[in-house]
Write a protein that holds these residues in place. Structure first.
Motif, mmCIF file in Angstrom:
data_model
loop_
_atom_site.group_PDB
_atom_site.id
_atom_site.type_symbol
_atom_site.label_atom_id
_atom_site.label_comp_id
_atom_site.label_asym_id
_atom_site.label_seq_id
_atom_site.Cartn_x
_atom_site.Cartn_y
_atom_site.Cartn_z
ATOM 1 N N LEU A 2 30.509 7.061 -28.547
ATOM 2 C CA LEU A 2 29.083 6.737 -28.620
ATOM 3 C C LEU A 2 28.274 7.954 -29.059
ATOM 4 N N ILE A 3 28.598 9.109 -28.530
ATOM 5 C CA ILE A 3 27.904 10.338 -28.924
ATOM 6 C C ILE A 3 28.170 10.656 -30.396
ATOM 7 N N ALA A 4 29.412 10.477 -30.844
ATOM 8 C CA ALA A 4 29.744 10.711 -32.249
ATOM 9 C C ALA A 4 28.980 9.748 -33.160
ATOM 10 N N SER A 5 28.803 8.517 -32.722
ATOM 11 C CA SER A 5 28.043 7.548 -33.514
ATOM 12 C C SER A 5 26.579 7.953 -33.617
ATOM 13 N N THR A 35 34.975 6.017 -24.619
ATOM 14 C CA THR A 35 33.861 5.262 -25.178
ATOM 15 C C THR A 35 32.599 6.113 -25.239
ATOM 16 N N GLY A 36 32.384 6.942 -24.238
ATOM 17 C CA GLY A 36 31.226 7.834 -24.239
ATOM 18 C C GLY A 36 31.277 8.849 -25.361
ATOM 19 N N LYS A 65 30.714 -1.993 -25.516
ATOM 20 C CA LYS A 65 31.968 -1.695 -24.814
ATOM 21 C C LYS A 65 31.705 -0.905 -23.540
ATOM 22 N N TRP A 66 30.783 0.056 -23.606
ATOM 23 C CA TRP A 66 30.425 0.862 -22.433
ATOM 24 C C TRP A 66 29.875 -0.044 -21.336
ATOM 25 N N LYS A 67 29.006 -0.983 -21.727
ATOM 26 C CA LYS A 67 28.408 -1.903 -20.756
ATOM 27 C C LYS A 67 29.479 -2.779 -20.107
#
Length: 73
Positions: free
Chosen positions: A11-14, A7-8, A55-57
């Protein structure tokens, strides 16, 4: 690879997608990229940031509650 790491990375790719789209829209530096492509990058990046952030949360909350349950036993 665990779920939080995946997920991390997503998130960075986003963030990178959003930055690429926004930089093309706000400046005229990336001439090779069409303007509609920049808008697609911006929109999908924002959707990805939102979805992966939620999702990370959720993953971090579930790992905290499971570790607290283990500590109470």
């Amino acid at each position: 690879m665990n779920e939080q790491l995946k997920t991390g990375i997503a998130l960075i790719a986003s963030f990178f997608l959003t930055f690429a789209g926004a930089s093309r829209i706000l400046t005229s530096q990336l001439e090779d990229m069409a303007l509609w492509t920049a808008w697609v990058f911006l929109i999908t990046g924002v959707i990805g940031i939102t979805a992966n952030g939620l999702k990370w949360k959720r993953i971090s909350r579930s790992s905290q509650t499971s570790s607290q349950k283990r500590n109470h036993k």
